[in-house]
Each structure stands twice: as structure tokens, then as C-alpha cells.
Design a protein around this motif. Structure first.
Motif, PDB file in Angstrom:
ATOM      1  N   LYS A 144       0.856  -1.199   0.000  1.00  8.77           N
ATOM      2  CA  LYS A 144       0.000   0.000   0.000  1.00  8.77           C
ATOM      3  C   LYS A 144       0.883   1.236   0.000  1.00  8.77           C
ATOM      4  O   LYS A 144       1.860   1.285   0.754  1.00  8.77           O
ATOM      5  N   VAL A 182      -4.701 -10.370   5.702  1.00  7.20           N
ATOM      6  CA  VAL A 182      -5.398 -10.867   6.895  1.00  7.20           C
ATOM      7  C   VAL A 182      -6.598 -11.711   6.459  1.00  7.20           C
ATOM      8  O   VAL A 182      -7.467 -11.207   5.738  1.00  7.20           O
ATOM      9  N   GLU A 187     -15.347  -7.350   8.646  1.00  6.48           N
ATOM     10  CA  GLU A 187     -14.738  -6.034   8.826  1.00  6.48           C
ATOM     11  C   GLU A 187     -15.706  -5.191   9.641  1.00  6.48           C
ATOM     12  O   GLU A 187     -16.911  -5.168   9.345  1.00  6.48           O
ATOM     13  N   GLU A 252     -11.096   1.448  11.629  1.00  8.77           N
ATOM     14  CA  GLU A 252     -11.542   0.259  10.884  1.00  8.77           C
ATOM     15  C   GLU A 252     -10.762  -0.937  11.410  1.00  8.77           C
ATOM     16  O   GLU A 252      -9.552  -0.837  11.630  1.00  8.77           O
ATOM     17  N   PHE A 254     -10.282  -5.465  11.474  1.00  7.49           N
ATOM     18  CA  PHE A 254     -10.579  -6.798  10.965  1.00  7.49           C
ATOM     19  C   PHE A 254     -10.922  -7.685  12.162  1.00  7.49           C
ATOM     20  O   PHE A 254     -10.246  -7.616  13.192  1.00  7.49           O
TER      21      PHE A 254
HETATM   22  P1  AMP Z   1      -7.746   0.186   3.275  1.00  6.02           P
HETATM   23  O1  AMP Z   1      -7.543   1.208   2.192  1.00  6.02           O
HETATM   24  O2  AMP Z   1      -6.513  -0.122   4.046  1.00  6.02           O
HETATM   25  O3  AMP Z   1      -8.920   0.537   4.150  1.00  6.02           O
HETATM   26  O4  AMP Z   1      -8.165  -1.170   2.531  1.00  6.02           O
HETATM   27  C1  AMP Z   1      -9.362  -1.278   1.780  1.00  6.02           C
HETATM   28  C2  AMP Z   1      -9.911  -2.686   1.914  1.00  6.02           C
HETATM   29  O5  AMP Z   1      -8.959  -3.646   1.404  1.00  6.02           O
HETATM   30  C3  AMP Z   1     -10.171  -3.125   3.347  1.00  6.02           C
HETATM   31  O6  AMP Z   1     -11.415  -2.687   3.800  1.00  6.02           O
HETATM   32  C4  AMP Z   1     -10.098  -4.636   3.195  1.00  6.02           C
HETATM   33  O7  AMP Z   1     -11.283  -5.149   2.648  1.00  6.02           O
HETATM   34  C5  AMP Z   1      -8.976  -4.833   2.197  1.00  6.02           C
HETATM   35  N1  AMP Z   1      -7.681  -4.954   2.913  1.00  6.02           N
HETATM   36  C6  AMP Z   1      -6.841  -3.952   3.226  1.00  6.02           C
HETATM   37  N2  AMP Z   1      -5.756  -4.404   3.912  1.00  6.02           N
HETATM   38  C7  AMP Z   1      -5.904  -5.727   4.044  1.00  6.02           C
HETATM   39  C8  AMP Z   1      -5.133  -6.771   4.663  1.00  6.02           C
HETATM   40  N3  AMP Z   1      -3.964  -6.539   5.256  1.00  6.02           N
HETATM   41  N4  AMP Z   1      -5.631  -8.040   4.600  1.00  6.02           N
HETATM   42  C9  AMP Z   1      -6.813  -8.300   3.990  1.00  6.02           C
HETATM   43  N5  AMP Z   1      -7.578  -7.374   3.376  1.00  6.02           N
HETATM   44  C10 AMP Z   1      -7.152  -6.090   3.408  1.00  6.02           C
END
Ligand code: AMP
Length: 378
Positions: A144, A182, A187, A252, A254
Motif C-alpha cells: 500500500k 489478513v 470487517e 476500521e 478486521f
Molecule cells: P484500506 O484502504 O486499508 O482501508 O483497505 C481497503 C480494503 O482492502 C479493506 O477494507 C479490506 O477489505 C482490504 N484490505 C486492506 N488491507 C488488508 C489486509 N492486510 N488483509 C486483507 N484485506 C485487506
């Protein structure tokens, strides 16, 4: 205390600012909005709209001089602009909170130093560092970008060590974070408010479903037991205290088995909290206003189970949605953000439904959204 009748400034003119402004005006405040775009969703309902790029310091100074306190709905405001505003008026949450939460690596370092559980992560600033990070964390992982990522933008999934060079190119060589993927069961998110006096009000956790990385449906109460619920609220409260929040923050998380991992923070009201407008004693937007104006926080209790469904621009593909159909359904509330261009993926509005259970509310809100589509027969 900044009392009704005074003027609140909001930096950022999107839907979060619009719903904040509607709450503030209901309480008799005046609102000025700063946003680059004329006729922005917030500007349409504010008393006054200043249109200037966020790096236009003289415009930011003019904006600040005309208000009593400043808050924001958009995190990526240049630090110089916030500093210029802060020299003139109180800014809540403090720019230092934005500094932490707008950068994934700083945010994760802050969380782990505070003892808050997060997914395993490594900083990545070069292809070599990415190779080392993958060797340590294994695959699958998610790379990311540290800054400017939202709704899944700036993210690449890595399933094999063969993809590293391509993933690093896709990230365009900017600073990144590699996270272990993860295997979550659900969520959830927790919205928490904190006042300058240290009063904290925490909402019930929301359960979120994403589609194409964008929030699609939220329901409340979440389908988790009382101990996870309490732990989630306790984590959000600790975060708010540690970061010295004055305002509203969304964490947010998990849910993995009976464990929680914090994924991301937003130092403002959140899309998953929109159902608080129709389902809670005090909405997340009124709570933001109360916190930044130094008032007592409102009661965050859920009055009725509820669900929210986002309305993205894609819905307009077959023509103007049939609003009257959703509005004819009992318990359904329509919120539109006043955006004129319905681009795919763009958040144009949302629907909320309240019912006796969260499952029933979810069923109703999804039926209402389907009914908007011109091609479905009722
Ligand atoms: P974020 O921009 O970090 O909020 O990520 C957007 C979405 O991607 C999250 O709501 C999850 O559905 C998925 N996601 C992000 N990071 C992870 C991770 N480390 N493991 C699994 N799914 C993830």
C-alpha cells in the motif's frame, strides 16, 4: 465554548462536510466551507463557500479570519495551510493528528507503539526493501502506498515473489507499507468522539461489506458477540485518548476469529457512520460539531437496528434512479450529496433503513437500492 450563532469553518467540501454542515445549521451555527470546487456538496448548504486550492495560503487566511473554529472533512490538506490556519484559530482535530493518520507507516507505528494490534507490516522504500519485507512476512501480502490511498487506491496484492518488480513499478517508487494479508471473518469499524475535556463517546461497532474496495453496505449492530464489541470500543477509546483527539475518529478493524486487528484510522466522521443520522440519538456529525465547539458530547446510543447502502455513480448508468420507489418503502431514508456528475465509483448518496433487526434492515435497504434501478420491475 463556541455556542450556537457562532461560525464554524470546514476544510473540504464533500459529502462529509455537507452532512456536518446540515447538523451544525440545525443547531443554529453558521458554516463556512473551503474547497477548490465551486458549488461543492458542502458549499451548497453552507452559509459561505470559499473556492481556492488547498495550497492557496492567502485564501486559507481569509477563510480562518472569518470563523471561530476550524475542522475538516478531508485529510490531505497541505501542512503549511493547516499551520497558517492554526496560527489564527483553533483547529480540531489538531494538525498533529492528521500528520499521523494521513501516512500509513506513521499510523501503524503509532498504533503498535500504543500496544494496539495491527497486521504484520514492514516499511518499503525500494525494490530491495520490498524483497526483504516479502521474505520476512511471506505471501500473500498487500503493498500500500503510505500516502494518498483510499477506497483501495494505491494498493497491490502480492501473491508470489515473481510479482515484486511489477508491484514496485505499480507503486511508482513512492514510500509504501507491505502488510500481511489478513484472512478476516468480518470487517467492522468503530466511531469514537472525544472532547477537549477528555469526555469520550463511542458508537456501537458497525459491520462493513466492501465491493471493489469501496464500502458498499454497513449494518449495526455488527454480528459479533459482547466481548468483541466491548474490546472494539475499548481499542477505539484508547486510540482517541493516545492521539489526543478532539473531534471524531473512525477505527476500521478486521475480526479474525476472536481477535481484532486495527486496519486504518480516519480522524473525522466516516462513511460507515452515516447510519448514525437516522439510527442514533446523536449523529456522528453533530458529535463532531459538539467536540470541536467544546460542548458536552451527545448520547451515541443506537435507537434502532439499521443498515446503510451506498449509492455510487454506476447506478445512474441506466438513467436517473427512481427515487420515488425507494421513498415509498417504510423505514427507508434517502441522502443525496448534490453532486451533478454521476461517475462510476463516485459516492453520490446513500440509503438507510431502520428495522427490528440489523438483518432485516439490510434486507430492506438492499431492496430499496434495487428498486432504484430503472430496469427492475416492482
Ligand atoms: P484500506 O484502504 O486499508 O482501508 O483497505 C481497503 C480494503 O482492502 C479493506 O477494507 C479490506 O477489505 C482490504 N484490505 C486492506 N488491507 C488488508 C489486509 N492486510 N488483509 C486483507 N484485506 C485487506
Amino acid at each position: 465554548m463556541i455556542l450556537p450563532g457562532r461560525t464554524v469553518g470546514i476544510v473540504g467540501g464533500g459529502q462529509l462536510g455537507r452532512m456536518f454542515t446540515l447538523a451544525a445549521r440545525r443547531l443554529g451555527y453558521r458554516v463556512h466551507a473551503l474547497d477548490p470546487m465551486q458549488d461543492c456538496p458542502t458549499g451548497q448548504v453552507a452559509d459561505h463557500e470559499i473556492n481556492a486550492p488547498y495550497d492557496d495560503l492567502p485564501a486559507a487566511v481569509r477563510f480562518a479570519r472569518a470563523v471561530d473554529v476550524v475542522t475538516f472533512e478531508f485529510e490531505n490538506v497541505p501542512a503549511e495551510t493547516l499551520a497558517a490556519i492554526e496560527r489564527l484559530r483553533p483547529v480540531h482535530p489538531a494538525p498533529s493528528v492528521l500528520h499521523t493518520t494521513r501516512h500509513r507507516l506513521r499510523e501503524k507505528d503509532f498504533l503498535s507503539h500504543a500496544g494496539i494490534p495491527v497486521a504484520d507490516y514492514r516499511p518499503v522504500r525500494s525494490l530491495d526493501e520490498l524483497r526483504r519485507a516479502v521474505a520476512e512476512l511471506g505471501v500473500p501480502g498487500i503493498l500500500k502506498t503510505a500516502e494518498l490511498g483510499y477506497d483501495g487506491k494505491g494498493q497491490v496484492r502480492i501473491d508470489s515473489t515473481k510479482q515484486l518488480a511489477r508491484a514496485w513499478r505499480a507503486a511508482r517508487g513512492v514510500e509504501c507499507v507491505l502488510e500481511a494479508l489478513v484472512p478476516f471473518d468480518r470487517e467492522i469499524s468503530v466511531v469514537v468522539a472525544r472532547s477537549a475535556k477528555g469526555q469520550v463517546a463511542c458508537y456501537e461497532p458497525f459491520e462493513n461489506e466492501h465491493r471493489n474496495h469501496i464500502l458498499d453496505v454497513t449494518r449495526c449492530p455488527a454480528g459479533i458477540g459482547p466481548s468483541l464489541r466491548e474490546e472494539a470500543q475499548e481499542l477505539a477509546t484508547r486510540i482517541a485518548q493516545r492521539i489526543r483527539l478532539v473531534g471524531v475518529l473512525c477505527a476500521e478493524m478486521f475480526v479474525v476469529g476472536n481477535r481484532l486487528l486495527v486496519n486504518e484510522l480516519a480522524p473525522r466522521p466516516h462513511n460507515s457512520g452515516h447510519l448514525t443520522i437516522d439510527a442514533c440519538v446523536t449523529s456522528q456529525f453533530e458529535q463532531q460539531l459538539r467536540a470541536v465547539c467544546g460542548l458536552a458530547l451527545g448520547d451515541p446510543s443506537l435507537v434502532r437496528p439499521a443498515a446503510m447502502a451506498n449509492l455510487l455513480g454506476d447506478l445512474w448508468q441506466a438513467g436517473e434512479p427512481r427515487w420515488h420507489r425507494a421513498l415509498a418503502m417504510p423505514g427507508v431514508h434517502l441522502h443525496l450529496y448534490g453532486k451533478s456528475e454521476p461517475r462510476p465509483g463516485r459516492k453520490m448518496g446513500h440509503l438507510t433503513a431502520c428495522a427490528d433487526t440489523a438483518d432485516e434492515a439490510r434486507r430492506v435497504v438492499l431492496a430499496a437500492r434495487r428498486a432504484l434501478n430503472c430496469n427492475t420491475k416492482l
